[in-house]
Design an enzyme around this catalytic site. Structure first.
Site, PDB file in Angstrom:
ATOM      1  N   GLU A 254       0.890  -1.166   0.000  1.00  0.00           N
ATOM      2  CA  GLU A 254       0.000   0.000   0.000  1.00  0.00           C
ATOM      3  C   GLU A 254       0.919   1.204   0.000  1.00  0.00           C
ATOM      4  OE1 GLU A 254      -3.207  -0.314  -0.120  1.00  0.00           O
ATOM      5  OE2 GLU A 254      -3.217  -2.464   0.236  1.00  0.00           O
ATOM      6  N   CYS A 293      -2.804   8.486   3.745  1.00  0.00           N
ATOM      7  CA  CYS A 293      -2.535   7.995   2.388  1.00  0.00           C
ATOM      8  C   CYS A 293      -3.743   8.218   1.496  1.00  0.00           C
ATOM      9  CB  CYS A 293      -2.199   6.518   2.438  1.00  0.00           C
ATOM     10  SG  CYS A 293      -3.423   5.567   3.328  1.00  0.00           S
TER      11      CYS A 293
HETATM   12  P1  NAP Z   1       8.857   4.920   3.971  1.00  0.00           P
HETATM   13  O1  NAP Z   1      10.096   5.696   4.164  1.00  0.00           O
HETATM   14  O2  NAP Z   1       8.707   4.115   2.741  1.00  0.00           O
HETATM   15  O3  NAP Z   1       8.721   4.004   5.280  1.00  0.00           O
HETATM   16  C1  NAP Z   1       7.679   3.106   5.417  1.00  0.00           C
HETATM   17  C2  NAP Z   1       8.132   1.928   6.265  1.00  0.00           C
HETATM   18  O4  NAP Z   1       9.174   1.237   5.595  1.00  0.00           O
HETATM   19  C3  NAP Z   1       8.701   2.337   7.617  1.00  0.00           C
HETATM   20  O5  NAP Z   1       8.357   1.367   8.568  1.00  0.00           O
HETATM   21  C4  NAP Z   1      10.204   2.306   7.367  1.00  0.00           C
HETATM   22  O6  NAP Z   1      10.946   2.108   8.538  1.00  0.00           O
HETATM   23  C5  NAP Z   1      10.278   1.090   6.482  1.00  0.00           C
HETATM   24  N1  NAP Z   1      11.506   0.989   5.725  1.00  0.00           N
HETATM   25  C6  NAP Z   1      12.209   1.983   5.142  1.00  0.00           C
HETATM   26  N2  NAP Z   1      13.299   1.460   4.533  1.00  0.00           N
HETATM   27  C7  NAP Z   1      13.265   0.125   4.738  1.00  0.00           C
HETATM   28  C8  NAP Z   1      14.121  -0.960   4.382  1.00  0.00           C
HETATM   29  N3  NAP Z   1      15.233  -0.777   3.676  1.00  0.00           N
HETATM   30  N4  NAP Z   1      13.794  -2.208   4.787  1.00  0.00           N
HETATM   31  C9  NAP Z   1      12.670  -2.433   5.506  1.00  0.00           C
HETATM   32  N5  NAP Z   1      11.830  -1.433   5.887  1.00  0.00           N
HETATM   33  C10 NAP Z   1      12.130  -0.178   5.503  1.00  0.00           C
HETATM   34  O7  NAP Z   1       7.593   5.820   4.018  1.00  0.00           O
HETATM   35  P2  NAP Z   1       7.350   7.167   4.817  1.00  0.00           P
HETATM   36  O8  NAP Z   1       7.840   8.258   3.955  1.00  0.00           O
HETATM   37  O9  NAP Z   1       7.812   7.050   6.207  1.00  0.00           O
HETATM   38  O10 NAP Z   1       5.759   7.125   4.857  1.00  0.00           O
HETATM   39  C11 NAP Z   1       4.960   7.999   4.169  1.00  0.00           C
HETATM   40  C12 NAP Z   1       4.484   7.373   2.887  1.00  0.00           C
HETATM   41  O11 NAP Z   1       3.655   6.269   3.174  1.00  0.00           O
HETATM   42  C13 NAP Z   1       3.636   8.337   2.102  1.00  0.00           C
HETATM   43  O12 NAP Z   1       4.124   8.381   0.799  1.00  0.00           O
HETATM   44  C14 NAP Z   1       2.252   7.751   2.136  1.00  0.00           C
HETATM   45  O13 NAP Z   1       1.505   7.982   0.982  1.00  0.00           O
HETATM   46  C15 NAP Z   1       2.503   6.304   2.353  1.00  0.00           C
HETATM   47  N6  NAP Z   1       1.380   5.685   3.066  1.00  0.00           N
HETATM   48  C16 NAP Z   1       0.576   4.828   2.392  1.00  0.00           C
HETATM   49  C17 NAP Z   1      -0.501   4.235   3.024  1.00  0.00           C
HETATM   50  C18 NAP Z   1      -1.424   3.283   2.307  1.00  0.00           C
HETATM   51  O14 NAP Z   1      -2.239   2.611   2.933  1.00  0.00           O
HETATM   52  N7  NAP Z   1      -1.337   3.189   1.010  1.00  0.00           N
HETATM   53  C19 NAP Z   1      -0.737   4.504   4.369  1.00  0.00           C
HETATM   54  C20 NAP Z   1       0.106   5.392   5.026  1.00  0.00           C
HETATM   55  C21 NAP Z   1       1.169   5.983   4.369  1.00  0.00           C
HETATM   56  P3  NAP Z   1      11.705   3.328   9.266  1.00  0.00           P
HETATM   57  O15 NAP Z   1      10.656   4.258   9.732  1.00  0.00           O
HETATM   58  O16 NAP Z   1      12.433   2.672  10.365  1.00  0.00           O
HETATM   59  O17 NAP Z   1      12.584   3.942   8.216  1.00  0.00           O
END
Ligand code: NAP
Length: 511
Positions: A254, A293
């Site tokens: 997602e 999101c």
């Molecule tokens: P992100 O950087 O992609 O992080 C999301 C998750 O992935 C976090 O738990 C992060 O952990 C983890 N992660 C990052 N790098 C990783 C790796 N190499 N290996 C394993 N896990 C890893 O996203 P964000 O910027 O924090 O979140 C915002 C985004 O999420 C927005 O773009 C939003 O649209 C999207 N979102 C989508 C939904 C949906 O249901 N579609 C819901 C909410 C948010 P760490 O925090 O420890 O880095």
């Protein structure tokens, strides 16, 4: 230090890899690190202890345990609300996350009791005749995968996000390892500790790793599952890991989404749809300070009423109060972190290269708020037309919406599809035929379409709220995943197998 819960114990390393600060005033909250955690032992514990313990139980027994968890979590609501304020959540934001999360558990438990058999497997459909004389038949069964479900969550819903993934995996019979987003992992930790302290779950059913899980996904097999929520960049990097690709690990994503709202008119400037549309945009800018999101990023407006819509939105958005989330007068708390303020600012700068700014960023008294807080003003932009490319590419993950003029129904569908696949679109129309045309045009690009008119507006659950009963996900840029949607999401954690044989062999009870 935020603790992890692994192999049946709480664990906190001595040194923090990341130090978390409150977005309210910048004070230090906790450190996060997964240093010293043996990921192979975590996976082994899930596979060897959690899985067998869980699979001893029937769907109904697991559903009963989920119900008990709801009651256990309710006892910790006040603590969860208090912790959530340091993620920037106002009381109503926390309600979405905490009460919303418990609601998902309760809903899944009820549906499993109603719609699944009191069994450990599912018989899917009736027998298929495979021979003329009826001695050879086929049918399908579903059984739980025997690995571990790794749930990687986004920062914005540390409680709801954890529970909405946990419920279907648990019901299916798969043990879960949660990896919360670091920034809000202290709330996820409290949710896990409330669950563990309730002593309801079979041992090994739930583990949590705070901090990095580098090296964990490399150890997955085809019996494991990854459920990811976050940015499309991270999703595509993780989906591309050699282990995930070569072993066909199930990967559900997602990701980010440029959701749309489409205003239709039944009576020009006097159309009742305009107020419904304005209300919904204001709600989406306010809830979680736009860090949802599903929030409306592109709001499509017929050119003839653009001025009216801008004026009404300016009046409403200008009256919003940004401030400390613990202050009951506050409409919008801070963003989750100073980093997110920078990220949203960068996205808005790109959009402003072609869009007009229709709100006054200095009108919210941000200067009077704590200088180390992560406050961001509600922002309304107006695109010159639907051809302005960045509006279909850049996601400002904060209280930001861009109005986009459109000409007619086909134009609205075409403009919306340029987002490359989104979680949700909403249509504001009193005309069911027009709404149907829009729904059919939007459906291939969306996981959910809300049609709002004056008949359902009062009872509507709104554009931004995913519901346990309905699909949450979207094609393309939105990740291509499908979460929620009742018992169908439980099946993601199960293998469907066609069995063939004589009538006696395949005569499994469907109940
Ligand atoms: P992100 O950087 O992609 O992080 C999301 C998750 O992935 C976090 O738990 C992060 O952990 C983890 N992660 C990052 N790098 C990783 C790796 N190499 N290996 C394993 N896990 C890893 O996203 P964000 O910027 O924090 O979140 C915002 C985004 O999420 C927005 O773009 C939003 O649209 C999207 N979102 C989508 C939904 C949906 O249901 N579609 C819901 C909410 C948010 P760490 O925090 O420890 O880095």
């Amino acid at each position: 230090m935020v603790s992890s819960y692994v192999t049946g114990d709480w664990y906190a390393p001595a040194n923090a890899a990341t130090v978390l600060r409150s977005p309210v005033d910048g004070h230090e909250l906790a450190g996060v690190s997964s240093e010293g955690i043996d990921f192979q032992a975590v996976l082994d514990h899930g596979r060897a202890v959690g899985g067998p313990n869980l699979r001893k139980h029937t769907f109904h027994e697991r559903a009963a345990m989920l119900k008990e968890l709801v009651a256990a979590l309710a006892r910790h609501k006040d603590e969860l609300y208090e912790l959530s304020a340091d993620t920037g959540a106002t009381r109503s934001d926390a309600l979405l996350d905490i009460d919303g999360g418990m609601g998902v558990l309760a809903s899944y438990a009820s549906r499993a009791l109603r719609e699944l058999p009191n069994e450990r497997y599912i018989v899917d459909g009736g027998p298929e005749a495979l021979s003329r004389d009826g001695t050879f038949l086929g049918r399908h069964i579903r059984t739980p995968l025997e690995g571990v479900a790794i749930h990687i969550n986004a920062f914005n819903f540390p409680c709801w996000g954890e529970l909405e993934k946990f419920a279907p995996a648990f019901l299916a019979g798969m043990p879960v390892v949660v990896k919360p987003a670091s920034q809000t992992s202290f709330v996820a930790e409290k949710v896990v500790s409330a669950i563990i302290d309730a002593d309801v779950l079979p041992p090994g059913s739930l583990q949590m790793v705070a901090g990095s899980i580098d090296g964990l996904l490399e150890r997955l097999t085809g019996q494991d599952y990854v459920g990811f929520t976050g940015s499309s960049q991270t999703a595509s990097m993780l989906r591309g890991l050699e282990s995930v690709r070569s072993r066909s690990v199930r990967f559900m994503a997602e990701t980010d989404s440029l959701n749309s709202a489409i205003l239709c008119l039944s009576n020009g400037n006097d159309s009742p749809e305009i107020d419904l549309f304005v209300d919904e945009i204001v709600k989406e800018i306010t809830a979680k300070s736009g860090q949802r999101c599903t929030a409306i990023r592109r709001a499509l407006v017929p050119e003839s009423v653009m001025e009216t819509v801008i004026e009404r939105l300016q009046g409403r958005i200008g009256g919003l109060k940004v401030g400390d989330p613990r202050d009951p007068e506050t409409d919008l708390g801070p963003l989750v972190s100073a980093h997110q303020v920078t990220e949203v600012g960068k996205a808005v700068d790109i959009l402003r290269a072609g869009c007009e700014l229709a709100t006054d960023p200095v009108g919210y008294g941000l200067d009077e708020l704590h200088p180390d807080g992560a406050y961001y003003p509600p922002t309304l932009l107006v695109a010159p037309d639907g051809d302005f490319e960045p509006v279909h590419r850049v996601e400002p993950f904060g209280p930001v919406t861009t109005l986009v003029p459109y000409l007619d129904t086909m134009d609205a569908i075409e403009i919306t599809s340029r987002g490359g696949g989104s979680l949700v679109a909403s249509v504001y129309s009193e005309d069911p035929d027009l709404a149907r045309d829009l729904v059919l045009g939007l459906a291939p690009y969306h996981g959910r379409v809300l049609v709002l008119d004056t008949h359902c507006a009062q009872s509507s659950t709104g554009h931004g709220s995913p519901l346990p009963h309905l699909v949450h996900g979207g094609p393309g840029r939105a990740g291509g995943g499908e979460e929620l949607g009742g018992v169908r999401s439980i099946f993601h954690y199960m293998q469907t197998t066609a069995i063939q044989g004589s009538p006696d062999t395949v005569n499994w009870s469907a109940e």
